[in-house]
Write a protein that holds these residues in place. Sequence first.
Motif, PDB file in Angstrom:
ATOM      1  N   VAL A  16       7.316  10.505 -12.606  1.00  0.00           N
ATOM      2  CA  VAL A  16       8.277  10.461 -11.999  1.00  0.00           C
ATOM      3  C   VAL A  16       8.350  11.433 -10.431  1.00  0.00           C
ATOM      4  N   ALA A  17       8.405  12.195 -11.591  1.00  0.00           N
ATOM      5  CA  ALA A  17       7.701  13.653 -10.191  1.00  0.00           C
ATOM      6  C   ALA A  17       6.293  13.735  -9.226  1.00  0.00           C
ATOM      7  N   ALA A  18       5.442  12.449  -9.840  1.00  0.00           N
ATOM      8  CA  ALA A  18       4.565  12.788  -9.065  1.00  0.00           C
ATOM      9  C   ALA A  18       4.112  11.311  -8.212  1.00  0.00           C
ATOM     10  N   LEU A  19       5.485  11.057  -8.364  1.00  0.00           N
ATOM     11  CA  LEU A  19       5.691   9.564  -7.263  1.00  0.00           C
ATOM     12  C   LEU A  19       5.921  10.542  -5.792  1.00  0.00           C
ATOM     13  N   PRO A  20       5.307   9.879  -4.886  1.00  0.00           N
ATOM     14  CA  PRO A  20       5.482  11.143  -3.217  1.00  0.00           C
ATOM     15  C   PRO A  20       6.826  11.165  -1.975  1.00  0.00           C
ATOM     16  N   ILE A  21       7.532   9.664  -2.699  1.00  0.00           N
ATOM     17  CA  ILE A  21       8.041   9.386  -1.695  1.00  0.00           C
ATOM     18  C   ILE A  21      10.020   8.685  -2.829  1.00  0.00           C
ATOM     19  N   SER A  53       4.938   9.370  11.314  1.00  0.00           N
ATOM     20  CA  SER A  53       5.294  10.150  11.073  1.00  0.00           C
ATOM     21  C   SER A  53       4.496  10.373   9.156  1.00  0.00           C
ATOM     22  N   PRO A  54       4.057  12.189   9.464  1.00  0.00           N
ATOM     23  CA  PRO A  54       3.583  12.792   7.890  1.00  0.00           C
ATOM     24  C   PRO A  54       3.752  12.280   7.033  1.00  0.00           C
ATOM     25  N   VAL A  55       5.672  11.647   6.495  1.00  0.00           N
ATOM     26  CA  VAL A  55       5.272  11.059   5.389  1.00  0.00           C
ATOM     27  C   VAL A  55       4.979   9.739   5.313  1.00  0.00           C
ATOM     28  N   ALA A  56       4.690   8.433   6.149  1.00  0.00           N
ATOM     29  CA  ALA A  56       4.780   7.656   6.589  1.00  0.00           C
ATOM     30  C   ALA A  56       2.752   7.438   5.855  1.00  0.00           C
ATOM     31  N   ARG A  57       2.409   8.383   6.408  1.00  0.00           N
ATOM     32  CA  ARG A  57       0.484   8.578   5.960  1.00  0.00           C
ATOM     33  C   ARG A  57       0.416   9.064   5.279  1.00  0.00           C
ATOM     34  N   THR A  58       1.497   9.976   4.261  1.00  0.00           N
ATOM     35  CA  THR A  58       1.195   9.682   2.801  1.00  0.00           C
ATOM     36  C   THR A  58       1.187   8.660   1.787  1.00  0.00           C
ATOM     37  N   GLN A  59       1.989   7.522   2.558  1.00  0.00           N
ATOM     38  CA  GLN A  59       2.120   6.375   1.737  1.00  0.00           C
ATOM     39  C   GLN A  59       0.574   5.234   2.419  1.00  0.00           C
ATOM     40  N   MET A 102       0.601  -1.018   0.206  1.00  0.00           N
ATOM     41  CA  MET A 102      -0.019  -0.130   0.089  1.00  0.00           C
ATOM     42  C   MET A 102       0.534   0.833  -0.252  1.00  0.00           C
ATOM     43  N   THR A 103       0.566   2.104  -0.944  1.00  0.00           N
ATOM     44  CA  THR A 103       1.671   3.181  -0.975  1.00  0.00           C
ATOM     45  C   THR A 103       1.089   4.257  -1.321  1.00  0.00           C
ATOM     46  N   ALA A 104       1.576   5.012  -1.199  1.00  0.00           N
ATOM     47  CA  ALA A 104       0.562   6.991  -1.241  1.00  0.00           C
ATOM     48  C   ALA A 104       0.567   7.354  -2.413  1.00  0.00           C
ATOM     49  N   GLN A 105      -0.416   8.116  -3.056  1.00  0.00           N
ATOM     50  CA  GLN A 105      -0.067   8.923  -4.060  1.00  0.00           C
ATOM     51  C   GLN A 105      -0.762  10.501  -3.306  1.00  0.00           C
ATOM     52  N   ASN A 106       0.694  11.630  -4.323  1.00  0.00           N
ATOM     53  CA  ASN A 106      -0.012  12.271  -3.507  1.00  0.00           C
ATOM     54  C   ASN A 106       0.870  13.208  -4.426  1.00  0.00           C
ATOM     55  N   GLU A 107       0.773  14.519  -3.610  1.00  0.00           N
ATOM     56  CA  GLU A 107       1.285  15.592  -4.801  1.00  0.00           C
ATOM     57  C   GLU A 107       2.646  16.399  -4.221  1.00  0.00           C
ATOM     58  N   ARG A 108       2.906  15.726  -3.366  1.00  0.00           N
ATOM     59  CA  ARG A 108       4.812  16.783  -3.650  1.00  0.00           C
ATOM     60  C   ARG A 108       5.526  16.585  -4.048  1.00  0.00           C
ATOM     61  N   VAL A 109       6.285  17.263  -4.239  1.00  0.00           N
ATOM     62  CA  VAL A 109       7.648  17.431  -5.573  1.00  0.00           C
ATOM     63  C   VAL A 109       8.729  17.544  -4.472  1.00  0.00           C
ATOM     64  N   PRO A 110      10.274  17.599  -4.532  1.00  0.00           N
ATOM     65  CA  PRO A 110      10.978  18.272  -3.936  1.00  0.00           C
ATOM     66  C   PRO A 110      10.705  20.020  -3.962  1.00  0.00           C
ATOM     67  N   GLY A 111      10.998  20.600  -3.280  1.00  0.00           N
ATOM     68  CA  GLY A 111      10.663  22.045  -2.789  1.00  0.00           C
ATOM     69  C   GLY A 111      11.433  22.562  -2.935  1.00  0.00           C
ATOM     70  N   PRO A 112      11.966  23.986  -2.346  1.00  0.00           N
ATOM     71  CA  PRO A 112      13.531  25.510  -2.555  1.00  0.00           C
ATOM     72  C   PRO A 112      13.923  23.977  -1.968  1.00  0.00           C
ATOM     73  N   ALA A 113      15.285  24.028  -1.950  1.00  0.00           N
ATOM     74  CA  ALA A 113      16.699  23.719  -1.638  1.00  0.00           C
ATOM     75  C   ALA A 113      16.645  22.295  -1.695  1.00  0.00           C
ATOM     76  N   GLY A 114      16.009  21.466  -2.532  1.00  0.00           N
ATOM     77  CA  GLY A 114      14.924  19.753  -2.538  1.00  0.00           C
ATOM     78  C   GLY A 114      14.320  20.314  -1.520  1.00  0.00           C
ATOM     79  N   TRP A 172      -9.013   7.626   6.672  1.00  0.00           N
ATOM     80  CA  TRP A 172      -7.486   7.084   7.063  1.00  0.00           C
ATOM     81  C   TRP A 172      -7.105   8.271   7.743  1.00  0.00           C
ATOM     82  N   GLU A 173      -7.789   9.192   8.274  1.00  0.00           N
ATOM     83  CA  GLU A 173      -6.546  10.136   8.359  1.00  0.00           C
ATOM     84  C   GLU A 173      -6.893  10.208  10.069  1.00  0.00           C
ATOM     85  N   GLN A 174      -8.401   9.103  10.395  1.00  0.00           N
ATOM     86  CA  GLN A 174      -8.966   9.590  11.653  1.00  0.00           C
ATOM     87  C   GLN A 174      -8.571   7.914  12.812  1.00  0.00           C
ATOM     88  N   TRP A 175      -8.269   7.166  11.508  1.00  0.00           N
ATOM     89  CA  TRP A 175      -8.198   5.751  11.846  1.00  0.00           C
ATOM     90  C   TRP A 175      -6.461   6.167  12.170  1.00  0.00           C
TER      91      TRP A 175
END
Length: 821
Positions: free
Chosen positions: A405-410, A557-563, A1-13, A529-532
Amino acid sequence: MTAQNERVPGPAGRVPGQTERVAARHAIIDRRVNGENGSTGMDIAALLAATGTPSRTAIERTDAPAEATDTGATLPAASADSDPAPPADAAGSGVTMAPEPVSPGLTSRAERADGGVMATTESVGEGVSRRWGLDELATAITAIANRFSRTPLQADTDFFDAGGTSLDAVELVAALQRELDIHPDLDTVFFDARPRRLAQGWLADHPELLLPQTESPAEDHDDLAQLFADLSGADRLPLVAPPERVAPRRILLTGVTGFLGSHLLLDLLRHSDAHVVCLVRADDDNAAAERLEQALRRFALPWSREVLRRVTPLAGDLREPRLGLSGEQWKALAGEVDSIVNAAAAVDFLRGYPSLRRTNVLGPLTLAELACTSKPKPLHHISSLAVFNGAEAATLAEDEPTANVAALPIGYDRSKWAAEAVLRRAGEHGLVVTILRPGGIGSHPETGAHNPRDLNSGITAALLRFRTVPGFRNLNAAPVDWVSRVAAEIVGTPSAWGHTYHLTGPPTTLEQIVAETTLGGLGVRVQHWEQWCEDTVRAIEEGPVSELESLAQVLRSPVARTQLAAMVTAPPASADRTAAFVAARGLPAPATSGPAARGKMLAALAAAGPRPDAEPYLRFHETLTGTIGPVGDSADTQCDLRLTLSVAGGAQVFSARTLDVGGEFACARVHGEPLTVTGTAIVRPHEGIPLRHETRHPIMHYQLTLRDAAGGDWWLEGYKFAAARRRLVRQLGTQVIEIGRAGEPASYRGEVAVPMHTYLPDQIDGIEVDPSLPERQRRLAKLLWLSWFGGQLGKSLMEPVLRVGTDLLDLRRALRKEQGR
C-alpha cells in the motif's frame, strides 16, 4: 490505466512536489474568479489555463451521478460523492468506523449570503498576517466553505462529501486568501478537504501565525495511519455462518447510476428472476426513482414499467452509517435482501485518501455489516486493477498479491486497496466476499454509450484526433456490456462466489494498436508518454478542441501524469479463473481483438473524420483526356481532367469506399480558362448493381464541382462501367461524363479515358503516403491500398461476366421447362 510511482507521503503527510505553489498564482485566481463585477461564473478551464494552475478535476459544474462506476482511471469530474448529503456522523451501528468528531460551525449557505466570516488581516509585525487559534481558523474556513458546498458541512466534514466540485474548490481557495489571507494549495484541498485539516495544515506550515499560548497543531495528514485505522473496523464485525448457496431472489445494488452499475442492473434483470433494490443518493424514494431513470436513459438503456416493476429505488447514502437509513429501514433491508452487489465508488485519482475513504472504504465496510446482519448474505464488490499499481509482478494474476500500500501512488489506488483489505478481514469472520476487478471499461459496442470521464476514452479520442499514441506495454480493458454480463452471471451462480475475478479481456499491446490503426488507415505515431502529454495539451489548446478540454486539464496535472505513466510499464493482467467461468457458462468472449474489434475500430475512425489540416494518408494522380459535345450532338471538343484522388484514412475507403478528388478541368467549349475541381469518387457504387435501364455494372462514380475564378459553378458526373466484353483493362480507365451549370440539366456529354502510358506511373508507382509516417507503415499502407483497390476493381470486372452466366443458366432452365410441357 493507473500509475506506478515511488511517491509516498512526505513530511506533514503531503505528497512531495504537490504543495509548493506561488501565492501570486492564487491572487490571479482570485481576480479571475471574482472579476470586477463579482461574477463567479467564469469557465474553470479558461481560469486555470490563464493562471497556469494544473487542473485537478473535470471542469463541468454538474449534478454528477451519485455513484460513479470504477474504471480504474477516469478524467476527474464531479465524483461519486458530489451529490447532496448530510455531514458524516461519528460512527456506525455495531461497527465503529474511524469516527469523525463534529465541531460547531455555521450550518447553511443561505445563512452566509451576506458574506459569512469576513476575517480581516491584522498587522502583527511587518509581513506577518493575522494570528489564529486552531479552532478559530477551522470555524472561519468552515463558514466560507459552506458558501460553496451543496449541503451544510462542519469542521470535520469533507468539502467534496458536502457536494463541492472542482470549480467550487477554486473559488474556495480564492475566498480564503481574500478574506482570511491564507493560501492553501489546490492540491492540499484535494488531498483532504476538511476545514479543520486545512486549518491544521496551514498553521503547521506557518507557526508564526499561531496565537501565543496556543498548543501547536499536530499535522495528522498521514493517510496510511488513517487507512489502517479504517481497516480495524472490520475486526468488530460479528462471526457469521456461511450464507445459503442458492441463486439470489432479492439483490441490493449500489452504484446503479454509474456507467457499469446501470448496465449491471439491466443484466441482473435480464439474466435472473431476482428483484433489485437500488440504493440511490436522493432526498426520498421518488427522487431516487427519477435519478435512476435519468441514469439509464443517459446510457441508452431501456426504462419501462417492466423494469420499474422489478426494481425498488431506495433513497440512501453509502457514505453514511447504516447507509443513511432509519433503524427500521436498516433492519427491514437486512432481512429482505439475500445478496449485496457494490458497484459504487468515488472515482477521482486526484483526491487524497482522506477525501475518498468514506465512499470507497467505509461504504464497503457498512455493506459488510449489512451482510452480517439478520441472515448472512454474500457480498460482491467491484474493485479495480488499480490495487496492483506499484507491484513488480510480471503478470497481474487473480490470486497474485496486491501492491504494497505504501507503493501505491495516489489516494484513489489506496482507497481501492483498503476496501479489498477490509473485505478480506470480513471474510475471516465468515462473510462470503467476491472481488470483481475490471481494468478499463470501454464503450458499449451496440449503443456506443461510454463514460466520458474515463481516461481510456480520452486517450482514444486524442488518438483519433491527433494520430498519436503514448508508448505503453499493455492495455487491460473490456467493453462495458461484457463486464456487466460476466459480473451478473457470477452474482447469480452460487458456486462462483468467494473468489477473485479479473473482468478484462486479453491484454492489448502497443503493437496491436499500431497494426490495427494502420490497417484502418490511421497511421498513428508512437511517442514517449511525457512528450505525448505535452504535445496533446498543446494541440488541444491551439485547436481549440473543446471536447478534449477535460483530457487537457488532466494532462496538465503532475499527479495525473503519474497515473498515465503506468501505461509504459503496466504488466498484462491474466484472467484464468474468469476465462474458465465464461467458458463453462457459455458466455461470449469480450470483443477486444480480431475482426469484430477491427470493424469497430474502422467505424470509429470513419466517425472521427480527418483533421482539417491533416496530410492525406494516401493519394495518387489520375489523368483523363477525351472529347465532349452538346447533349444530343456528337462529341467534338477536346477536354482534359488532371485529378488527385486522396484518402484521409483507411476507414474512408474500407467502410464508405469514398475518395476525395481535387484537380483541374480544361475544355474550351465549357470555359475559356481551366476550372478548379473538387468532389468525391465512390468505388463500386450501389454495390456494383447496374443502374436503372443499364446492363453495365458501375465501377466508380465521380461527383465533382467545377468552379471558375469568378465563382461560377458547374457540375460533372461521371461513371466508369464494366460490361461483359473484352478490353477489361480499358474499362477501368474509361469514364462517361455529363456536365451542366449548377442547378441546371446536363449541357454536355462525352467520354474521357486514362492514357495507358500514364496508368502505371500515376496510379501504381506514383502512390504517395503521408511522409510523417515511419517507412514501414508507408510501405504497408501502399500494399494495403493496392490489395483493397485491386480487389474492388477485379470484383467489378467479374460482375458482368457472372451476370451473363446467371442469365444463361436462367435461360436454359426456362427452355427445359418449356420443352417439358
